[in-house]
Write an enzyme that holds these catalytic residues in place. Structure first.
Site, PDB file in Angstrom:
ATOM      1  N   THR A 957       0.929  -0.889  -0.583  1.00 43.67           N
ATOM      2  CA  THR A 957      -0.128   0.025   0.247  1.00 43.67           C
ATOM      3  C   THR A 957       1.251   1.631  -0.300  1.00 43.67           C
ATOM      4  O   THR A 957       0.655   2.289   0.038  1.00 43.67           O
ATOM      5  CB  THR A 957      -0.982   0.118   1.176  1.00 43.67           C
ATOM      6  OG1 THR A 957       0.049   0.024   2.441  1.00 43.67           O
ATOM      7  CG2 THR A 957      -1.821  -1.341   0.984  1.00 43.67           C
ATOM      8  N   CYS A 958       2.162   0.749   0.845  1.00 45.62           N
ATOM      9  CA  CYS A 958       3.061   2.265   0.472  1.00 45.62           C
ATOM     10  C   CYS A 958       4.033   3.105  -0.974  1.00 45.62           C
ATOM     11  O   CYS A 958       3.941   4.156  -0.971  1.00 45.62           O
ATOM     12  CB  CYS A 958       3.530   1.824   1.719  1.00 45.62           C
ATOM     13  SG  CYS A 958       5.031   0.857   1.285  1.00 45.62           S
ATOM     14  N   HIS A 959       3.252   2.313  -1.916  1.00 40.92           N
ATOM     15  CA  HIS A 959       3.887   2.244  -2.753  1.00 40.92           C
ATOM     16  C   HIS A 959       2.925   1.832  -4.058  1.00 40.92           C
ATOM     17  O   HIS A 959       2.476   2.569  -5.518  1.00 40.92           O
ATOM     18  CB  HIS A 959       5.150   1.968  -3.469  1.00 40.92           C
ATOM     19  CG  HIS A 959       6.492   1.718  -2.775  1.00 40.92           C
ATOM     20  ND1 HIS A 959       7.132   2.771  -2.028  1.00 40.92           N
ATOM     21  CD2 HIS A 959       6.458   0.486  -1.656  1.00 40.92           C
ATOM     22  CE1 HIS A 959       7.887   2.720  -1.297  1.00 40.92           C
ATOM     23  NE2 HIS A 959       8.270   1.043  -0.644  1.00 40.92           N
TER      24      HIS A 959
END
Length: 990
Positions: A957-959
């Site tokens: 999710t962070c990327h």
């Protein structure tokens, strides 16, 4: 012809032989000297006459041995005198050319010290003090200061030499006047300033307190005052059209109000109403007025020595005609009235049409079109033009008195919300002037020298006109000159005291559209230029100190435009060069963090850290002035902040609220604001950004659920608001606020079902009826209907008594049960909205707000508009799936035409709307679209290796990275995608 009446003096004053004096009725005498009297004045001790530029004086009292009752000529060498003013102690003379002489002993005159070659155009004299007005608009004073009559300061002892009244700097004065121990100044726009002794209310300020600095007489505001005269302890003003106001001591009837009472405020002399008075002058205890149309003179006040000219030794409290000789009514016109201690005089011209006209030599120098034409025509030598330019542009008063809007007397309406300027005339004149490079260069040089002298504490609003005129001038300069003058102007604006700055902002709000847009462009160009230079590869610490000045002015103008609802958009203020500066900051921060060891080894770390601190310092200063940032820049700044460390929350999935509240209670403000949030679950202590997004998703779902009783919901259960009666501990709202602040700091989109009113309140913006409509459409629209109702609102049978959240409330406690009418319906709606969105929720909201700003810096929050702040925290619902597909990139063996990718997008198109939203949550950790729109979601898809057909897709999710197995067919892919997006949260990988 000279007429005089009052106390006995030498017959004929020595102007004519005694047998040439004509005696009329009521003790009025008249003389016709062979050499005409051009000016005269009478004080307590002297009466002075000017004939052919020479001065004769006659002492009226025998207080010293030098008095012999004869008319004596003053020894003046080569000075030709234009004006004489006699006071209590002596006299002041004004020579042609502006030189001032003082007569403080019989026949002895000396030049006034402290003039520094200034050209004086007016003089005034009181009992123990004197005044002078210079051609460039400065007021000079000298003498005693026992009651503040010099206008310098309370503890000033007085001065024998001329002193500048600094507080009147920049005021374009039309007249000065001095009384016994009080003083007045009158501006070109009819604004009256008074100071000095006020024991009888002679300053017209409504009290009897002395003033030691010039103070605006607000009671005379917009009365079109054109002249002032001061007596011993009373004052009279004359308005355009002939209305007379008097105030101060009335013990002898000198106010003309049919009484002998003092008046502390200006009051119309009713008996003269409609008479179109042309002159008014005050003596010690009496007043004279003349009416040009009827050739009448009226008098009132003390007449104990015949100074009223009515044949009676009596005080009169109403105007009474003076019994002038009959020839005065037929053959002469009134030139000037003089009221002295116990005497009255009238100067007449024989030929009609020769009566007094405005004398330009008695007015301050102002810039006009004719003057500019003369400069540009070449008719005057450059030396003369240069001198004229210096005189006009070195004086703020001269500039402030220029380009007045005289049509329909609009300049007399000058006030805090009306500057009185004719901008069309100013623009035309400056445009014409800019065509001559030599003249314009000289103007720039003079203005640069003038700007530092501007008074940061102006006495009146007229002194602020220079701040409105100079931008119109500066806009026509070359780049270098424009930048320098713009910076100097910005510095002086920022030095203004808060009250003056508010008035200037009000003036800005009323500017014509093109002038206001020009003001924005002026400071925007200067700001953009400096920001562009900072984004270059060299550091310039000088720019860092200069830039905030320009941006602060832009921010001031931006706020003015927002409040005034002007036709200027937010985009007009945005400086795109700020994005380049942010890119440099991001690169510098990345270089420091990624190459710290290498830079240490090469000895370059100090230089790089200095550059990093340089840009961070600049941007930290600029975020408090957010008008220049576009939304992308604001979000970029938040994303690329330098964090001091990590603030860790260690939680149990089964007790999210309990665990996070426990740890938030003991968290310091520094940890909440300056440390990046990391979330760990005790069930799996891996460090992953998924945990944080998972945490925010679940904790806000739990907090905002109806069963939590933290919020009250609208009828459709789609939107929440704070309850009027708290069902949970007040502390929970504080902790709720901290969580919202953490989400903001960590750029996390959360479920926060509030109307825009919440975000307005956090930014100290007053919520409106539109905000209530968003929360409660039925109630809000009914209130709007009340406002729009075209018939009698009484028929609606609505009262100020309402019921909200189960409680009956009186919106107007002072009048319970008040009926809503056409006259009070706006007040009713305002109070209704204020109660629901403010008063009723004050306790809960203040706790929430306290928590919110404990977790995040106010200046960071205030970068955003209310709509933007909601977007940052909540996201939006503009789901443009086509943009998501267009912006997707592929890694490894995947490419746009790969069979698995083709199948994936076919499957995605077949998903329901809710399933697509679930996929977005699966991919990013957010249910809604980030504030920058779907274009901000940059999905990457790569093949997942070492998998079986039972593996689910995985998301980092962070990327926004999707690991997608290569499934054998489309059906399997669809089944696994749907299973993945509905899978239990908390098991995704980073």
């Amino acid at each position: 012809m000279l007429c005089f009446w009052g106390a006995q003096v030498r017959e004929g004053f020595g102007l004519v032989q005694p047998d040439k004096v004509k005696h009329g009725n009521s003790g009025i005498r008249s003389v016709c000297p062979k050499t005409a009297v051009r000016d005269m004045s009478a004080g307590r001790s002297f009466v002075g006459f000017i004939r052919d530029g020479k001065v004769w004086v006659l002492r009226l009292r025998s207080e010293d041995c030098d008095h012999d009752g004869k008319l004596k000529q003053l020894q003046l060498k080569n000075d030709r005198i234009r004006l004489i003013v006699c006071g209590g102690d002596g006299a002041v003379l004004l020579a042609y050319g502006g030189k001032v002489l003082i007569m403080d002993k019989p026949t002895v005159c000396r030049p006034l010290e402290g003039l520094d070659n200034r050209q004086v155009i007016q003089i005034a004299c009181g009992d123990h003090h004197s005044m002078a007005l210079t051609k460039d608009g400065q007021v000079l004073v000298w003498g005693e200061n026992s009651h503040g009559q010099l206008g310098l300061r309370k503890d000033h002892p007085g001065s024998p030499s001329a002193q500048h009244v600094q507080s009147l700097s920049g005021i374009p004065l039309a007249q000065i006047s001095a009384g016994g121990d009080h003083s007045f100044g009158l501006s070109l726009s009819g604004v009256v300033f008074g100071w000095g002794k006020n024991s009888a209310g002679q300053l017209g300020l409504g009290d009897t307190t002395d003033r030691h600095v010039p103070t605006v007489v607000n009671s005379l505001h917009r009365k079109k005052t054109v002249s002032i005269s001061c007596g011993g302890e009373h004052t009279a003003t004359l308005s355009k059209g002939g209305t007379v106001f008097t105030f101060g001591s009335g013990g002898s009837g000198q106010l003309g109000h049919k009484s002998f009472k003092d008046e502390h405020r200006p009051r119309v002399v009713a008996e003269l109403w409609g008479s179109e008075v042309s002159q008014v002058t005050c003596g010690r205890h009496h007043t004279l007025v003349s009416v040009a149309s009827s050739k009448l003179i009226y008098s009132f006040g003390c007449g104990m020595q015949g100074q009223l000219g009515n044949g009676k030794i009596i005080n009169k409290s109403v105007p009474f005609p003076v019994n002038l000789p009959t020839e005065c009514n037929h053959d002469y016109t009134i030139e000037k009235l003089i009221a002295g201690e116990n005497h009255s005089f009238a100067l007449f011209f024989k030929e009609p049409g020769n009566e007094s006209k405005p004398n330009p030599s008695r007015g301050i120098l102002t810039l006009d079109d004719r003057m500019i034409d003369r400069w540009l025509s070449g008719s005057d030598p450059w030396k003369v033009v240069k001198k004229d330019i210096n005189k006009v542009f070195s004086s703020a008063a001269s500039l402030n008195g220029s380009f007045l809007k005289t049509s329909r007397d609009e300049h007399y309406q000058t006030s805090e919300d009306h500057c009185g300027l004719d901008f069309d005339l100013a623009k035309t004149s400056f445009a014409k002037l800019s065509k001559n490079e030599r003249s314009m260069s000289e103007v720039v040089k003079v203005v640069q020298q003038m700007l530092p002298s501007l008074n940061p504490n102006p006495a009146g609003v007229e002194s602020l006109r220079v701040y409105l005129l100079l931008p119109e001038l500066i806009r026509r300069l070359q780049k270098q000159q424009r930048t320098e003058l713009t910076e100097a102007l910005a510095s002086k604006i920022l030095q203004l005291n808060p009250d003056a700055r508010k008035v200037l902002e009000m003036n800005w709000s009323k500017l014509p559209d093109d002038c206001l847009k020009g003001l924005v462009k002026l400071f925007k160009k200067a700001s953009a230029n400096l920001i562009g230079r900072m984004a270059a590869d060299t550091m310039n610490w000088d720019i860092m100190t200069r830039l905030p000045k320009f941006v602060q002015i832009l921010q001031m103008v931006y706020q003015v435009c927002c409040r005034a609802n002007r036709n200027i958009t937010k985009s007009d203020f945005i400086i795109n060069e700020i994005n380049d500066l942010l890119d440099v900051l991001e690169t510098t921060n990345e270089d420091v963090s990624n190459n710290l060891e290498w830079f240490n080894l090469t000895g370059q770390i100090h230089a790089l850290m200095a550059q990093q601190n340089y840009y961070n310092t600049i941007l930290k200063n600029l975020i408090s002035l957010p008008c220049i940032f576009n939304l992308e820049a604001k979000c970029s700044y938040m994303k690329n902040r330098v964090w001091q460390g990590s603030f860790n929350l260690i939680l149990r999935r089964t007790a999210l609220l309990e665990d996070c509240f426990h740890q938030l209670r003991s968290a310091t403000q520094q940890h909440l604001r300056e440390f990046w949030l990391s979330v760990f679950y005790k069930e799996d202590m891996r460090k992953t950004d998924v945990n944080k997004r998972d945490f925010f998703h679940n904790v806000f779902k739990e907090l905002c659920a109806p069963e939590s009783q933290l919020l009250m919901y609208n009828d459709s259960n789609t939107m929440g608001w704070f309850p009027t009666k708290l069902s949970v501990e007040k502390e929970k709202y504080f902790l709720f606020g901290i969580l919202c602040g953490l989400a903001f700091n960590n750029t996390s989109v959360v479920h926060l079902p509030f109307p825009l009113a919440l975000f307005k309140k956090l930014l100290d913006v007053k919520p409106s009826l539109e905000d209530l409509i968003e929360f409660s459409p039925v109630l809000g629209k009914s209130l709007q209907y009340t406002l729009d109702y075209s018939d009698d609102v009484k028929k609606m049978d609505t009262y100020f008594t309402i019921v909200w959240d189960g409680t009956e409330v009186e919106l107007d406690p002072a009048e319970p049960g008040k009926l809503v009418t056409n006259y009070n319906r706006t007040d009713f709606v305002d109070k209704y909205v204020d109660y629901i969105l403010n008063k009723s929720v004050e306790e809960a909201f203040e706790e929430f707000k306290r928590g919110f700003f404990k977790a995040c810096d106010r200046c960071m929050v205030e970068m955003f508009e209310p709509e933007e702040l909601r977007g940052v925290l909540v996201g939006n619902e503009e789901y443009d799936w086509d943009i998501l597909k267009q912006n997707t990139t592929y890694e490894g063996s995947f490419y746009a035409e790969h069979p698995t990718i083709i199948s994936f997008w076919e499957v995605f198109e077949e998903l329901t709307s809710n399933e697509k939203k679930a996929f977005l949550l699966f991919l990013t950790g957010f249910e809604k679209v980030p504030i920058l729109g779907m274009s901000a979601v940059k999905m990457s898809v790569r093949p997942l290796f070492s998998f079986t057909q039972d593996h689910l897709p995985q998301a980092l999710t962070c990327h926004s990275l999707l690991d997608l197995p290569v499934y054998q067919n489309k059906e399997t892919l669809k089944a696994k995608v749907i299973e993945a997006i509905n899978h239990k949260r908390g098991f995704w990988e980073e």
